[in-house]
Design a protein around this motif. Structure first.
Motif, short mmCIF file in Angstrom:
data_model
loop_
_atom_site.label_atom_id
_atom_site.label_comp_id
_atom_site.label_asym_id
_atom_site.label_seq_id
_atom_site.Cartn_x
_atom_site.Cartn_y
_atom_site.Cartn_z
N LYS A 48 0.85 -0.86 -0.13
CA LYS A 48 0.03 0.15 -0.07
C LYS A 48 1.16 1.31 -0.05
O LYS A 48 0.47 2.28 -0.35
N GLU A 49 1.95 0.79 0.65
CA GLU A 49 2.93 2.38 0.78
C GLU A 49 3.63 2.92 -0.64
O GLU A 49 3.34 3.93 -0.95
N GLU A 50 4.09 2.00 -1.06
CA GLU A 50 4.46 1.72 -2.63
C GLU A 50 3.18 1.88 -4.12
O GLU A 50 3.58 1.83 -5.05
N THR A 51 1.89 2.21 -3.61
CA THR A 51 1.55 1.81 -4.10
C THR A 51 1.04 0.43 -5.26
O THR A 51 0.37 0.85 -6.48
N LEU A 52 1.02 -0.28 -4.45
CA LEU A 52 1.20 -1.37 -5.96
C LEU A 52 0.01 -1.94 -5.81
O LEU A 52 -0.45 -2.90 -7.06
N PHE A 53 -0.71 -2.53 -4.40
CA PHE A 53 -1.12 -2.72 -4.60
C PHE A 53 -2.56 -2.83 -2.90
O PHE A 53 -1.90 -2.25 -2.18
N GLU A 54 -4.27 -3.10 -3.27
CA GLU A 54 -4.54 -2.88 -2.36
C GLU A 54 -6.01 -3.57 -2.16
O GLU A 54 -6.62 -3.60 -3.38
N LYS A 55 -6.66 -3.88 -1.27
CA LYS A 55 -7.46 -4.22 -1.04
C LYS A 55 -8.88 -3.21 -0.55
O LYS A 55 -8.72 -2.58 0.45
N ILE A 56 -9.71 -3.56 -1.51
CA ILE A 56 -11.25 -2.07 -0.90
C ILE A 56 -12.04 -3.17 -1.10
O ILE A 56 -12.36 -4.20 -1.51
N SER A 57 -12.96 -2.46 -0.57
CA SER A 57 -14.67 -3.51 -0.13
C SER A 57 -15.67 -2.59 -0.90
O SER A 57 -16.37 -1.63 -0.54
N SER A 58 -16.07 -2.47 -2.10
CA SER A 58 -17.17 -2.05 -2.86
C SER A 58 -17.03 -1.20 -3.25
O SER A 58 -18.31 0.53 -3.14
N SER A 59 -15.68 -0.56 -3.20
CA SER A 59 -15.75 0.97 -4.20
C SER A 59 -14.43 1.04 -5.32
O SER A 59 -13.72 -0.04 -4.88
#
Length: 1238
Positions: free
Chosen positions: A797-808
């Motif tokens: 997340k810090e490197e803006t490589l990957f993130e999990k999101i819920s319904s957005s």
């Protein structure tokens, strides 16, 4: 007697008279309603909704009275329903109006008159099918009502669907333009060509609205075809405006031109998108003319998407749109010409030359855009997304390489610019020196700034996010900045003394070497605890006994449990053992159900209430210093000579580990591969001295220390593990598919991509950041500790490589910066309509456009929302996973997917009969998973255009022509030479597919169903040839039918196999040289003879429901590599399997052992065998929480919290009960050993 023609004319005249009366009443009612609204007051406010509904119902009735000749299904029923709706709405409105007002407007007579006229029109329409040409006045009224209906549908029924908004604008423009004709503002001579097309357009639009109303869906797939039919009329209107209305003094014409300039960019853009889709479907994508037209379309789309009106000189907008319109008409003509010649198999050389001439207009228009039409924008603010500069430069270089190699239309306009940027940055990266000494910080900052800028500019042009301004202004400026930095670096190199050592930063071609690794799980210490646990487990308790193991994360709970679980005395004593994983959040009911099903072989569902056991805990202690030192020696020193100078600092490092096994393991991983020098060990000691190690924060620091020592190229691959759920076994092969697709790895001069990935996996394991599991007979997998997973999530997340999101969508995440890879868990209860990434096309948001990877799981999306989803703007996508639990992809969205020609990995669920021919546009696709619910997918000939395809996994598919009901004729040279995995192909004998597998010469994993193998022409059984498949390692065959015949014993011959009657005889030359896994289901043969060299390296044999097979060929006992024979619902073969096992043990003594799995019912232990599953099942349900699957999928999963259950109740374990006949498999250094009978 009245002729047919005279009758039709009379009916038409009668209907005209009736409709005129109806129209008069409707106009009176509408004027009255408008007057009520204008009067204001609370009464008028309360009636607003009723008035709008009434206006819609009247528009609907008037429209379809005029279009009654258009073969409208259920006409009388639907119109009668609408008639009643009008009466129900109008009567209460009139009742609420003052009597004087009613009388003044003659409303007491209008209502009955209106109802009578509606009834008569419906009745006359039902009897008449006359389709006479409408008068201008009639057509104008029809266009007015159609626009009203389209506006209502767009705003109230389908507010998220972009195409309905486009249709509304087209209808509005045509209504207003035809109004200009009726009002005399346009001379009839000017519009004599286009005027006759208005009625046809109105009929087509009206028919779509009728079907949408009648069948209750948005008709999106048909809407796209409709737009392709009617937007050319809009183009003609535009042409008339731009060529004939320039000097018009009419205020009405001026207003219309302003309206056209406002709405036409989006309309033309929609047309171009569908034109491109249609072109891909019909034409061959590799031809020169086709590519040139695609490039022209890309240029026009960049120009039209997000057209920066604020930066266009207002007085030049009219001229610019005139040029765009002219180009559009030429492109449309070329496309239709190309399609026609492709259908007729004519030469397209002339079209190609015309396309080349048209392409020259790009450069001319580019110049004019820069110097005539556009104003230069202010400097853009760039989002510097990554904190790790060297990592960013490494990934940018890989990204630019991938773009160039993609050969996609979307980069054709800037391909040379991408090459300039890539080579310049490559030179700069390789030359910047002495960064570790803190020198040239300003230069390094400039390099990073311009690199971020270059990436944003290039990506923005491709995805058409302010693409025109970036294409015309930003990209040349960025390239100039890079050139200046390159010059500065070159001058700097000249000043550095020749004898000064250089520190090269992130040289991209540094070779990656494979190390000799000790990747097995070494478990040291806990001797007293281990012995105590074993003694507790091996004595017979009177009651159920639960032993719990607790401790801080990383303290060794899982290691201790694993060690005890596999202890020989425990394996020999306990009849049944079970290993599974519990996360911090878990479903107790599912946990207990899994345990019950595993032990009893039942198949109970979550709807049933079972009470099995509850969880308990026991305190767990860390390792002693001596044990920690022993583990460090085992992990990193091994057989090397240990120097005395390291002893003191080594012991100090062990002391600083505070007895926490995870820390010891990670520190050992840091030192792995490095020289045993005191300086290396001192560096580790200095880092450890700053950690207290009594909290998870300090544990994270140790993990970061290990991460920092990873090679640069490996870091993004490691961080990618955060995309998996905690406590999830990661399939090694599937992970490599993802790594390839995400662009995280690249081959070197010395090693292939596959070799590099294997090295990366080994290095991850060696670093102790990853735990490997290689359960014999299963696909290799591994897992990471929960704290390591937490670290990966934070760092990614810090490197803006990957993130999990819920319904957005990504913009609503906690960071303002855009992650490159996003997993969305769709939750219908917490769903934010305005923020979902798939709705961005309608919402005019750019938030999701920069995504490289999108995976969506979760609840099922309702059809009304799924119809509004778009993928067309996510043009950089390399990976797209849309689980079938979330959405079954329909035709319209599937067509959009086919335009994403950067895609490498695609996993979807769908119910379509066949993949569209436009799938050939996905020429970069390497992995394709299709979950086809309940039926077989047809593979059309365009599948052979996917030359990079490596994995093709479909529930069931076949080569079959739906039009002729025959197998598709496959060209002799059609091959997919890179295909490694193919499942599940459905085969029935035909001449065309007799040698089908020679089309896939490099297959390693194959699964197929043999439906009909009887060849009626030769009266022989047929079995496909495998002599082409010299690389095949994994084969699963499902015999679906008995192929009975009346001719007695018959023979089916090919070069390698002979099936005679009910016998399958394999001779010595019938050899599967590399086959390691063989799975046969429902074999209809009685006898099977196998030669000594038929399966020389086979490791696992699975026989499912083979009721007719009399015995297992005893020659399998002579195959020294065979480790498992698994029987499922084949009881008659159990004795033969035991004899083979006994024979192997007698021949091999203690060194050669064989395991049997005999399953008499469909228990979970059967479904857990990952080699038996379709890859598609492993992938599409990866990490999902399903009722039929447990929290963990196999006994080898390590986890944050491990529990060992010993069930010793008299009902379950008692030896004399007879319920448990043998022990579950135990583990030795030779593999899995033992016998499982449930």
């Amino acid at each position: 007697m009245e002729s047919e023609g005279e009758k039709e004319k009379r009916e038409a005249n009668n209907l005209t008279v009736l409709f005129s009366a109806l129209r008069k009443d409707v106009v009176n009612v509408l004027d009255f309603l408008e007057g009520l609204k204008n009067e204001g007051g609370q009464n008028a406010v309360n009636m607003v909704n009723q008035i709008e509904e009434l206006k819609l119902a009247l528009a609907f009735i008037c429209t379809y009275v005029q279009l009654s000749h258009c073969d409208l299904n259920f006409f009388e029923d639907v119109m009668s329903e609408q008639r009643q709706e009008v009466e129900n709405l109008l009567r209460p409105i009139l009742d609420d109006v003052d009597n004087n007002v009613r009388c003044k407007n003659n409303m007491d007579h209008v209502l009955p008159s209106l109802m009578d006229n509606i009834d008569e029109c419906i009745s006359s329409c039902h009897c008449s099918k006359s389709s006479a040409t409408m008068t201008d006045e009639q057509l104008n009224f029809l266009l007015l009502n159609l626009h009203h209906i389209s506006k209502y549908l767009t705003e109230q029924i389908f507010p998220l669907e972009t195409q309905f908004e486009i249709l509304q604008n087209v209808c509005g423009n045509m209504k207003d333009f035809h109004g200009l004709i009726v009002n005399g503002c346009v001379e009839h001579e000017i519009v004599q060509y286009v005027s006759p097309q208005f009625q046809l357009m109105a009929e087509r639009v009206g028919l779509l609205f009728w079907n949408s109303r009648t069948y209750g869906d948005s008709q999106l797939f048909k809407l796209a075809h409709l737009l392709m039919k009617i937007i050319p009329i809009e183009l003609e209107v535009m042409h008339i405006c731009f060529t004939s209305f320039k000097a018009s003094p009419s205020a009405e014409v001026e207003r219309f031109i302003k309206q056209i300039l406002e709405t036409s960019p989006d309309i033309i853009r929609e047309y171009l998108i569908h034109l491109q889709e249609q072109m891909i479907t019909v034409t061959t994508p590799s031809t020169s003319g086709t590519r040139k037209i695609h490039v022209m379309i890309e240029f026009l789309l960049i120009l039209l998407t997000d057209m920066p009106k604020d930066f266009i000189h207002h007085d030049k907008l009219f001229d610019l749109m005139e040029r765009i319109g002219a180009l559009m008409r030429e492109v449309s003509t070329l496309v239709h010409d190309l399609e026609e010649k492709s259908r007729n198999e004519e030469s397209t050389d002339e079209t190609s030359r015309a396309a080349l001439d048209l392409l020259k207009n790009i450069e001319l228009l580019k110049e004019d855009l820069k110097y005539v039409y556009l104003k230069a924008p202010d400097a853009f603010q760039w989002s510097f997304s990554m904190s790790d500069g060297p990592l960013f430069l490494h990934m940018l270089h890989k990204h630019l390489n991938d773009l160039q190699d993609s050969n996609a239309y979307s980069i054709a306009l800037i391909k040379e610019d991408i090459e300039l940027v890539k080579e310049a940055l490559k030179f700069i990266r390789s030359c910047i020196v002495n960064l570790e000494e803190g020198l040239y910080k300003d230069l390094w900052a400039r390099v990073l700034d311009v690199a971020y800028e270059a990436k944003d500019v290039i990506d923005s042009i491709i995805i058409r996010d302010n693409g025109l301004l970036h294409f015309i202004f930003s990209l040349p400026i960025t390239i100039k900045k890079i050139s200046l930095i390159k010059e500065d670096v070159s001058k700097l190199l000249e000043k550095i003394p020749k004898n000064k050592s250089l520190i090269v930063v992130n040289a991209p071609n540094n070779p990656v070497e494979r190390k000799s690794l000790t990747t097995g799980k070494i478990i040291v210490g806990f001797k007293e605890e281990t012995n105590w646990l074993i003694s507790k487990l091996t004595r017979v308790p009177k009651d159920v006994d639960v032993i719990s193991v607790t401790g801080m994360p990383g303290s060794g709970k899982t290691s201790l449990a694993y060690k005890v679980y596999n202890d020989e005395s425990v394996c020999s004593h306990l009849d049944i053992r079970a290993w599974f994983t519990v996360d911090q959040e878990y479903d107790k009911k599912k946990l207990l159900l899994y345990l019950f099903n595993h032990v009893t072989g039942s198949d109970l569902k979550s709807s049933e209430d079972i009470d099995v056991a509850d969880k308990l805990r026991k305190q767990m202690y860390g390792k002693s210093p001596e044990e920690s030192w022993e583990l460090l020696e085992e992990r990193e020193i091994g057989e090397q000579i240990f120097h005395d100078e390291l002893l003191e600092v080594g012991k100090e490092n062990v002391h600083n580990c505070k007895g926490v096994p995870l820390v010891v393991d990670l520190i050992a991983g840091v030192i792995a591969g490095k020289e045993n020098k005191k300086s290396v060990w001192l560096e580790v000691r200095n880092n450890l001295n700053s950690f207290i190690l009594n909290s998870e924060v300090d544990m994270m620091k140790v993990i970061e220390l290990s991460y920092d020592h990873l090679p640069l190229q490996l870091k993004p691959c490691f961080l990618y593990l955060s995309s998996y759920l905690k406590d999830t076994a990661v399939d090694r092969d599937v992970l490599k598919m993802y790594w390839r697709a995400e662009g995280l790895v690249e081959q070197t001069e010395m090693k292939s991509l596959e070799e590099v990935m294997e090295i990366y996996l080994d290095m991850s394991i060696s670093s102790s950041l990853v735990i490997a599991f290689n359960k014999m007979g299963d696909l290799p997998s591994f897992q990471i500790h929960d704290l390591v997973h937490d670290f990966c999530c934070i760092k990614a997340k810090e490197e803006t490589l990957f993130e999990k999101i819920s319904s957005s969508d990504p913009s609503s995440s906690s960071s303002d910066l855009m992650p490159q890879m996003v997993n969305i868990d769709y939750n219908m209860e917490n769903f934010e309509l305005s923020n979902f990434v798939l709705f961005s096309s309608k919402r005019k948001r750019n938030s999701g456009k920069h995504l490289y990877s999108l995976k969506i799981t979760g609840h099922k999306m309702v059809d009304s929302l799924s119809d509004a989803c778009h993928l067309r703007d996510l043009r950089l996508l390399r990976v797209l996973v849309m689980c079938d639990s979330f959405m079954m992809v329909k035709d319209s969205l599937l067509n959009e997917i086919c335009m994403l020609n950067h895609l490498r990995f695609l996993a979807i669920g769908t119910e379509v009969k066949s993949l569209p021919s436009s799938f050939s546009n996905l020429w970069n696709l390497e992995t394709l998973f299709v979950d086809k619910k309940g039926s077989t997918l047809v593979l059309l000939l365009r599948i052979w255009d996917l030359v990079k395809l490596r994995v093709l996994s479909i529930d069931a598919c076949y080569f079959f022509d739906l039009d002729t009901d025959e197998s598709i004729l496959i060209a002799e040279d059609s091959k997919l030479e890179k295909l490694r995995v193919f499942e599940t192909l459905v085969l029935s004998y035909s001449k065309e597919i007799e040698d089908i597998f020679k089309r896939f010469p490099n297959l390693q994993r194959l699964r197929f169903n043999l439906n009909e193998s009887w060849d009626y022409s030769t009266e022989l059984y047929w079995f496909p040839k495998f002599d082409f498949l010299t690389e095949l390692e994994h084969l699963t065959v499902d015999f679906k039918s008995s192929n009975s015949n009346d001719s007695g014993a018959s023979v089916a011959k090919n070069r390698r196999t002979i099936i005679q009657g009910e016998e399958w005889n394999m001779r010595e030359e019938d050899t599967f040289e590399n086959l390691k896994y063989l799975n046969l289901t429902e074999v209809t043969l009685a006898k099977w003879e196998v030669g000594e060299e038929s399966f020389p390296v086979i490791e696992k044999l699975v026989l499912r429901k083979c009721h007719m097979l009399e015995e297992i060929p005893p020659s399998f006992g002579d195959i020294c590599l065979l480790k498992i024979i698994k029987l499922v619902k084949s009881p008659q073969l159990e004795d033969f399997a035991k004899k083979i096992k006994q024979y192997v043990e007698d021949m091999g003594g203690d060194e050669l052992q064989l395991a049997l799995e005999i399953i008499s019912c469909c228990s979970f232990s059967d479904s857990c065998d990952t080699t038996d599953k379709n890859l598609i099942k492993n992938l599409m349900h990866e990490g999902s929480d399903r009722d039929e699957e447990p929290v963990a999928q196999n006994y080898s999963n390590a986890a944050r919290s491990a529990r060992i259950y010993q069930l010793a109740s008299s009902e379950i374990i008692k030896e004399e009960s007879g319920l448990c006949q043998a022990v579950v498999i135990s583990a030795t250094s030779f593999g899995l050993v033992g016998l499982l009978i449930l």
